[in-house]
Design a protein around this motif. Sequence first.
Motif, PDB file in Angstrom:
ATOM      1  N   UNK A  52      -8.614   1.964  -1.507  1.00  0.00           N
ATOM      2  CA  UNK A  52      -7.839   0.735  -1.306  1.00  0.00           C
ATOM      3  C   UNK A  52      -7.202   0.271  -2.606  1.00  0.00           C
ATOM      4  N   UNK A  53      -7.999   0.187  -3.666  1.00  0.00           N
ATOM      5  CA  UNK A  53      -7.462  -0.296  -4.938  1.00  0.00           C
ATOM      6  C   UNK A  53      -6.434   0.674  -5.518  1.00  0.00           C
ATOM      7  N   UNK A  54      -6.661   1.964  -5.366  1.00  0.00           N
ATOM      8  CA  UNK A  54      -5.686   2.943  -5.831  1.00  0.00           C
ATOM      9  C   UNK A  54      -4.343   2.776  -5.134  1.00  0.00           C
ATOM     10  N   UNK A  55      -4.380   2.586  -3.818  1.00  0.00           N
ATOM     11  CA  UNK A  55      -3.138   2.376  -3.067  1.00  0.00           C
ATOM     12  C   UNK A  55      -2.456   1.074  -3.480  1.00  0.00           C
ATOM     13  N   UNK A  57      -2.689  -0.345  -6.430  1.00  0.00           N
ATOM     14  CA  UNK A  57      -2.122  -0.128  -7.764  1.00  0.00           C
ATOM     15  C   UNK A  57      -0.806   0.643  -7.689  1.00  0.00           C
ATOM     16  N   UNK A  58      -0.718   1.554  -6.749  1.00  0.00           N
ATOM     17  CA  UNK A  58       0.511   2.341  -6.597  1.00  0.00           C
ATOM     18  C   UNK A  58       1.679   1.448  -6.174  1.00  0.00           C
ATOM     19  N   UNK A  59       1.413   0.472  -5.316  1.00  0.00           N
ATOM     20  CA  UNK A  59       2.497  -0.324  -4.742  1.00  0.00           C
ATOM     21  C   UNK A  59       2.752  -1.644  -5.471  1.00  0.00           C
ATOM     22  N   UNK A  60       1.845  -2.072  -6.333  1.00  0.00           N
ATOM     23  CA  UNK A  60       1.999  -3.373  -6.999  1.00  0.00           C
ATOM     24  C   UNK A  60       3.050  -3.336  -8.091  1.00  0.00           C
ATOM     25  N   UNK A  61       3.829  -4.387  -8.128  1.00  0.00           N
ATOM     26  CA  UNK A  61       4.825  -4.538  -9.183  1.00  0.00           C
ATOM     27  C   UNK A  61       4.371  -5.558 -10.227  1.00  0.00           C
ATOM     28  N   UNK A  62       3.537  -6.505  -9.817  1.00  0.00           N
ATOM     29  CA  UNK A  62       3.066  -7.567 -10.691  1.00  0.00           C
ATOM     30  C   UNK A  62       2.032  -7.015 -11.683  1.00  0.00           C
ATOM     31  N   UNK A  63       2.327  -7.135 -12.967  1.00  0.00           N
ATOM     32  CA  UNK A  63       1.436  -6.583 -13.993  1.00  0.00           C
ATOM     33  C   UNK A  63       0.075  -7.255 -14.011  1.00  0.00           C
ATOM     34  N   UNK A  65      -1.555  -8.560 -11.450  1.00  0.00           N
ATOM     35  CA  UNK A  65      -2.303  -8.036 -10.303  1.00  0.00           C
ATOM     36  C   UNK A  65      -2.780  -6.617 -10.586  1.00  0.00           C
ATOM     37  N   UNK A  66      -1.936  -5.834 -11.238  1.00  0.00           N
ATOM     38  CA  UNK A  66      -2.344  -4.469 -11.614  1.00  0.00           C
ATOM     39  C   UNK A  66      -3.527  -4.490 -12.565  1.00  0.00           C
ATOM     40  N   UNK A  67      -3.472  -5.355 -13.540  1.00  0.00           N
ATOM     41  CA  UNK A  67      -4.585  -5.470 -14.494  1.00  0.00           C
ATOM     42  C   UNK A  67      -5.876  -5.868 -13.779  1.00  0.00           C
ATOM     43  N   UNK A  68      -5.791  -6.858 -12.887  1.00  0.00           N
ATOM     44  CA  UNK A  68      -6.978  -7.310 -12.158  1.00  0.00           C
ATOM     45  C   UNK A  68      -7.569  -6.189 -11.304  1.00  0.00           C
ATOM     46  N   UNK A  69      -6.730  -5.493 -10.565  1.00  0.00           N
ATOM     47  CA  UNK A  69      -7.239  -4.403  -9.721  1.00  0.00           C
ATOM     48  C   UNK A  69      -7.783  -3.258 -10.556  1.00  0.00           C
ATOM     49  N   UNK A  70      -7.127  -2.954 -11.653  1.00  0.00           N
ATOM     50  CA  UNK A  70      -7.625  -1.895 -12.531  1.00  0.00           C
ATOM     51  C   UNK A  70      -8.977  -2.292 -13.118  1.00  0.00           C
ATOM     52  N   UNK A  71      -9.118  -3.556 -13.482  1.00  0.00           N
ATOM     53  CA  UNK A  71     -10.376  -4.039 -14.039  1.00  0.00           C
ATOM     54  C   UNK A  71     -11.498  -3.950 -12.999  1.00  0.00           C
ATOM     55  N   UNK A 104      -2.239   9.411 -12.508  1.00  0.00           N
ATOM     56  CA  UNK A 104      -3.465  10.099 -12.924  1.00  0.00           C
ATOM     57  C   UNK A 104      -4.680   9.535 -12.182  1.00  0.00           C
ATOM     58  N   UNK A 105      -4.733   8.222 -12.059  1.00  0.00           N
ATOM     59  CA  UNK A 105      -5.841   7.579 -11.351  1.00  0.00           C
ATOM     60  C   UNK A 105      -5.884   8.028  -9.891  1.00  0.00           C
ATOM     61  N   UNK A 106      -4.743   8.096  -9.235  1.00  0.00           N
ATOM     62  CA  UNK A 106      -4.708   8.505  -7.830  1.00  0.00           C
ATOM     63  C   UNK A 106      -5.222   9.932  -7.654  1.00  0.00           C
ATOM     64  N   UNK A 107      -4.901  10.810  -8.581  1.00  0.00           N
ATOM     65  CA  UNK A 107      -5.438  12.180  -8.532  1.00  0.00           C
ATOM     66  C   UNK A 107      -6.947  12.168  -8.718  1.00  0.00           C
ATOM     67  N   UNK A 108      -7.424  11.354  -9.640  1.00  0.00           N
ATOM     68  CA  UNK A 108      -8.859  11.259  -9.903  1.00  0.00           C
ATOM     69  C   UNK A 108      -9.595  10.658  -8.708  1.00  0.00           C
ATOM     70  N   UNK A 109      -9.010   9.648  -8.076  1.00  0.00           N
ATOM     71  CA  UNK A 109      -9.613   9.054  -6.876  1.00  0.00           C
ATOM     72  C   UNK A 109      -9.739  10.101  -5.783  1.00  0.00           C
TER      73      UNK A 109
END
Length: 121
Positions: A52-55, A57-63, A65-71, A104-109
């Motif tokens: 879910x978080x990987x998907x 991160x792929x679609x988010x444009x807001x930096x 929100x990306x930081x929060x999900x990555x964290x 890279x994260x999506x491949x790792x997931x």
Amino acid sequence: MNDTPVFAPPDSGSGLRSEERPVDLVFLARQTGGDRALEEEVLRLFSKQATVLGNELRSQQDEDARRRNAHTLKGAARAVGAFGIAECAVRIETEPDNPAPVTELLREVEAVRDYIESLLR
């Protein structure tokens, strides 16, 4: 406490050393106190959350929100021993406008999900 993981790695003849596996099973066994049912539940939940978080991160444009999900993903990955995902998430946190760490994260997931599936069969 026994340092041997409850799960046997799939295809033991693959030549993968424990540090090369997508999930550190010894670390996970320590985290769960060697409780196999708990290990399985944690792995299932993590697999879903990472997807879910990987998907997202792929679609988010807001930096932000990306930081929060990555964290969030970094913490979850570290908790189960999926350190490759955690490393990718750190890169996304520090470079939220760079698409390369997300790819890279999506491949790792995907690799971690496949590995978890092989363990839970």
